[in-house]
Design an enzyme around this catalytic site. Structure first.
Site, PDB file in Angstrom:
ATOM      1  N   HIS A  79      36.159 -35.823 -30.231  1.00  0.00           N
ATOM      2  CA  HIS A  79      36.311 -34.879 -31.492  1.00  0.00           C
ATOM      3  C   HIS A  79      35.419 -35.137 -32.382  1.00  0.00           C
ATOM      4  CE1 HIS A  79      38.763 -32.661 -34.595  1.00  0.00           C
ATOM      5  NE2 HIS A  79      37.930 -33.382 -35.278  1.00  0.00           N
ATOM      6  N   GLU A  80      35.332 -36.708 -32.865  1.00  0.00           N
ATOM      7  CA  GLU A  80      34.235 -37.108 -33.864  1.00  0.00           C
ATOM      8  C   GLU A  80      32.707 -37.010 -33.365  1.00  0.00           C
ATOM      9  OE1 GLU A  80      35.376 -37.376 -36.629  1.00  0.00           O
ATOM     10  OE2 GLU A  80      37.473 -37.489 -35.824  1.00  0.00           O
TER      11      GLU A  80
ATOM     12  N   HIS B 216      31.674 -33.504 -34.050  1.00  0.00           N
ATOM     13  CA  HIS B 216      31.079 -33.322 -35.321  1.00  0.00           C
ATOM     14  C   HIS B 216      29.736 -33.704 -35.669  1.00  0.00           C
ATOM     15  CE1 HIS B 216      34.634 -32.102 -38.012  1.00  0.00           C
ATOM     16  NE2 HIS B 216      35.265 -33.009 -37.359  1.00  0.00           N
TER      17      HIS B 216
ATOM     18  N   CYS C 184      42.122 -31.613 -37.800  1.00  0.00           N
ATOM     19  CA  CYS C 184      40.856 -32.230 -38.192  1.00  0.00           C
ATOM     20  C   CYS C 184      40.961 -32.194 -39.584  1.00  0.00           C
ATOM     21  CB  CYS C 184      39.729 -31.017 -37.974  1.00  0.00           C
ATOM     22  SG  CYS C 184      38.342 -31.649 -38.425  1.00  0.00           S
TER      23      CYS C 184
END
Length: 181
Positions: free
Chosen positions: A130-131, A134, A88
């Site tokens: 993953h994004e 976030h 990351c």
């Protein structure tokens, strides 16, 4: 080109759920441009708006030579899973094996408000998940098993970048709806 500073682990904006985009305007297009420029400069496989201090549900990706973005994503995950190294940009030089769905169907919008559906597998599926994490205030280290998470936290505490200075808080040029101030 407007490369923005990337927020590092410890910055509170990374733990706050982002809000949905409601205005598909010039500022949103500038945010997508800033995210793309910053991601490519870093370089990274993806970058979410909170990572540059903007609490909106927007991210970009760069996988297999393809650059894209998605606004207000909703994900459908496959039951089949994959294990693979993940890192990351907000946790520099940190990589750990992380389990993700093997494929994903992501629905949302482009920066002009047009509906968009992305079908991704393997690395693209990993980047999209993953994004999107976030945008929910979740970091990939949260998805590690207890032993790996403990090792990751030790590595973070011992890193050169952690704790050297307090996270800088700047006023974003993008509408933040109270996030990233």
């Amino acid at each position: 080109m407007a490369i923005q500073p990337i927020r590092l682990f410890g910055d509170p904006v990374l733990r706050k759920p982002a809000v949905e985009v409601v205005d598909f305007d010039k500022e949103l297009r500038q945010l997508v441009s800033d995210l793309t420029d910053t991601m490519l400069d870093a370089p990274g496989a993806g970058l979410a708006a909170p990572q540059i201090g903007v609490g909106l549900r927007v991210f970009t990706w760069y996988v297999d030579g393809e650059v894209g973005h998605l606004v207000n994503p909703r994900l459908e995950l496959s039951e089949e899973v994959q294990d693979g190294l993940e890192g990351c940009l907000s946790l520099p030089e940190l990589t750990y094996e992380c389990r993700r769905a093997m494929s994903v169907v992501a629905q949302g919008f482009d920066m002009h408000g047009e509906p968009l559906t992305i079908h991704g597998s393997e690395l693209l599926a990993r980047a999209i998940q993953h994004e999107t994490d976030h945008l929910d205030g979740v970091l990939f280290i949260d998805r590690l098993d207890a032993a790996a998470r403990k090792a990751a936290m030790k590595e973070i505490r011992e890193s050169e970048w952690f704790g050297l200075e307090k996270p800088q808080v700047k006023i974003s040029p993008h509408p933040t709806n109270g996030f990233g101030l």
